[in-house]
Design an enzyme around this catalytic site. Sequence first.
Site, mmCIF file in Angstrom:
data_model
loop_
_atom_site.group_PDB
_atom_site.id
_atom_site.type_symbol
_atom_site.label_atom_id
_atom_site.label_comp_id
_atom_site.label_asym_id
_atom_site.label_seq_id
_atom_site.Cartn_x
_atom_site.Cartn_y
_atom_site.Cartn_z
ATOM 1 N N SER A 131 -3.758 118.446 23.939
ATOM 2 C CA SER A 131 -4.834 117.702 24.607
ATOM 3 C C SER A 131 -4.657 117.586 26.113
ATOM 4 O O SER A 131 -3.551 117.663 26.638
ATOM 5 C CB SER A 131 -4.945 116.313 23.999
ATOM 6 O OG SER A 131 -5.506 116.446 22.716
ATOM 7 N N ASP B 181 -0.587 114.917 26.932
ATOM 8 C CA ASP B 181 -1.968 114.439 27.037
ATOM 9 C C ASP B 181 -2.368 114.005 28.455
ATOM 10 O O ASP B 181 -2.793 112.858 28.678
ATOM 11 C CB ASP B 181 -2.230 113.302 26.021
ATOM 12 C CG ASP B 181 -1.897 113.709 24.592
ATOM 13 O OD1 ASP B 181 -1.844 114.923 24.336
ATOM 14 O OD2 ASP B 181 -1.678 112.831 23.749
ATOM 15 N N ASN C 292 -9.459 118.146 16.145
ATOM 16 C CA ASN C 292 -9.082 116.751 16.379
ATOM 17 C C ASN C 292 -9.557 116.341 17.776
ATOM 18 O O ASN C 292 -10.777 116.435 18.030
ATOM 19 C CB ASN C 292 -7.617 116.441 16.032
ATOM 20 C CG ASN C 292 -6.549 117.295 16.655
ATOM 21 O OD1 ASN C 292 -6.384 118.442 16.283
ATOM 22 N ND2 ASN C 292 -5.799 116.757 17.592
ATOM 23 N N ASP C 293 -8.701 115.906 18.646
ATOM 24 C CA ASP C 293 -9.131 115.213 19.879
ATOM 25 C C ASP C 293 -10.189 115.931 20.722
ATOM 26 O O ASP C 293 -10.114 117.146 20.910
ATOM 27 C CB ASP C 293 -7.933 115.044 20.833
ATOM 28 C CG ASP C 293 -6.684 114.574 20.159
ATOM 29 O OD1 ASP C 293 -6.716 114.280 18.965
ATOM 30 O OD2 ASP C 293 -5.655 114.512 20.847
ATOM 31 N N GLN D 233 -9.595 119.947 20.531
ATOM 32 C CA GLN D 233 -8.464 120.510 19.803
ATOM 33 C C GLN D 233 -9.021 121.272 18.599
ATOM 34 O O GLN D 233 -9.735 120.698 17.771
ATOM 35 C CB GLN D 233 -7.537 119.389 19.336
ATOM 36 C CG GLN D 233 -6.712 118.770 20.443
ATOM 37 C CD GLN D 233 -5.648 119.729 20.935
ATOM 38 O OE1 GLN D 233 -4.614 119.891 20.308
ATOM 39 N NE2 GLN D 233 -5.900 120.371 22.070
ATOM 40 N N GLU E 142 -0.487 107.892 22.446
ATOM 41 C CA GLU E 142 -1.027 109.210 22.783
ATOM 42 C C GLU E 142 -2.292 109.049 23.631
ATOM 43 O O GLU E 142 -2.862 107.959 23.728
ATOM 44 C CB GLU E 142 -1.376 109.985 21.514
ATOM 45 C CG GLU E 142 -0.171 110.208 20.594
ATOM 46 C CD GLU E 142 -0.507 111.022 19.353
ATOM 47 O OE1 GLU E 142 0.134 112.051 19.138
ATOM 48 O OE2 GLU E 142 -1.405 110.630 18.600
ATOM 49 N N TRP F 87 -5.230 110.422 11.611
ATOM 50 C CA TRP F 87 -4.230 111.351 11.088
ATOM 51 C C TRP F 87 -3.814 111.064 9.653
ATOM 52 O O TRP F 87 -3.173 111.895 9.012
ATOM 53 C CB TRP F 87 -2.998 111.345 11.999
ATOM 54 C CG TRP F 87 -3.285 112.051 13.275
ATOM 55 C CD1 TRP F 87 -3.499 111.479 14.501
ATOM 56 C CD2 TRP F 87 -3.442 113.458 13.458
ATOM 57 N NE1 TRP F 87 -3.785 112.448 15.430
ATOM 58 C CE2 TRP F 87 -3.753 113.668 14.826
ATOM 59 C CE3 TRP F 87 -3.367 114.562 12.605
ATOM 60 C CZ2 TRP F 87 -3.976 114.941 15.347
ATOM 61 C CZ3 TRP F 87 -3.584 115.829 13.137
ATOM 62 C CH2 TRP F 87 -3.880 116.001 14.489
#
Length: 515
Positions: free
Chosen positions: A105, A176, A41-42, A58, A228, A323
């Site tokens: 993150s 984050d 992900n991120d 991630q 986020e 997501w």
Amino acid sequence: MKKKVMLSLLAAMMATYSQAQTPTEAYRPAFHFTPEKNWTNDPNGLLYYEGEYHLFYQYNPFGDTWGHMSWGHAISKDLIHWEHLPLAIPEFDNPDGKSQTMIFSGSAVIDYGNKSQICPPGTKDCMVAIYTGHVHAKGEELEQHQNLAYSTDKGRTWTQYAKNPVLTLGTPSFRDPNVFWYEPQKKWVMSVVKPDIHTAMFYESKDLKSWTKTGEFGKQGDVSKIWECPALMEVPIDNEPGKKKWVLYISSGHPVEGFVGMQYFVGNYDGKTFTLDKGSPKPAKAGWGNVIDYGKDYYAAIEFNNLPKSQMKPITLGWALNWTYAKELPTSPFRGGMTLPREVSLKRTPEGLILIQKPYLELAKLKRTALESIKSVSLAKEEKDLNKATGDRLEIKAELLPEQAREIGLKLYKSGDEETIIRYVNGKVQLDRRKSGQVDFNPSFASVEEAPAKLKNGVVKLHIIVDASLVEVYINDGEAVITDHVFPTKKDGKVSLYTKEGKGSFKNVTVEKLD
Ligand code: FRU
């Protein structure tokens, strides 16, 4: 003789086999980053240092859905060709023998001269990652706090800082950290969020180890979902030499349906806190006005730290997914990847300063082959197939003049009943992927995305980049962007131009194959 024939037959079969890709692997973008296998992900820790762009991300080293979050790592010289490196920072078991810490993150910086002494004495420059430790046991979130890890070898190997965490509220849901060097006050600045109360908090530090809160910003813009991945950056204003403004990126789409994705705020940072400009674009309706990307597949974007001085505009990278349906995405053996790097600036308009984003392909010498080039064509309620414009790695530029047409647009991946439509209709550009191919792996995938688009002298400009399953549409020189996945069942569909209900024209249409 017989044996020889058999062998060459076998060799031929092997060659065909190795060329043929599995249908899912065929969806792998070529010039967008994807991990070799498993889930991402991120983007995390985006950083430039000594000729290398670093992308941490991630990553689940053990599977193709979210879990075991760790930092994967890749490097690039041009932000397009990425080299995979070994796992950078893995999740770990805590000394209590019961809980584990996942590496959530965060960001990365260079402490030139190792002034903070985080790296061992004698280290020239210390690469420091600032990440959220997500402490959990038996599936329950216990705490989220901010931690350091360091590398003395340009990010190849990492060591946890012995006195972690460096910032904790003793609570879950605090994550984050986005850290950068703030030259006017010679200090490090961190923005970090409390997701549930839609608040970004700002901290300062002289040594990355001890942090003091200086301000907060929140409860504005879209607060219907958690906040986020904050990213605070100074952004130049186009055509106003020397003028800059602070922009705060917030990701807010997790994990509710009907999401916005990412929003931006334009304002000021005075060394303590971020304040919103009066002229900052406000969402006229939820998700409209200060949206960074109007597609469904753009999230968690942050900026590169420590860019060369000659690079005046920030460069960002986002997670090309969301997501809502990420875990069902029909790709294998990887799931998730990054968008193209984007150069960002601001532009003054009657609505205030708006964000401009352009794909940053300057460094990469991508090979382009011209497939189609049309100076001007008018269509009255008809469709024109561009027969030479096929393939799944394309760069398309076009000016659309709706004139009398109610709708004017282009189709991608047109084959049989399948098509992905990008059209201008009534002040909006839409990406319609309802018939784009595989759409039923999640109920919310078959969607139409739309972005505001103004006609300028009767023209709307499109710059479209197609890379297998990823489509990025830059509208009017980057005033709005739509990023979406599509999963056509055939990769050699055509591009076509069409109008509906009246005559419209296309000017300066080019389709190039990108290698
Ligand atoms: C955003 C996010 C972050 C978190 C990470 C966990 O996509 O939820 O807030 O740090 O993903 O993987």
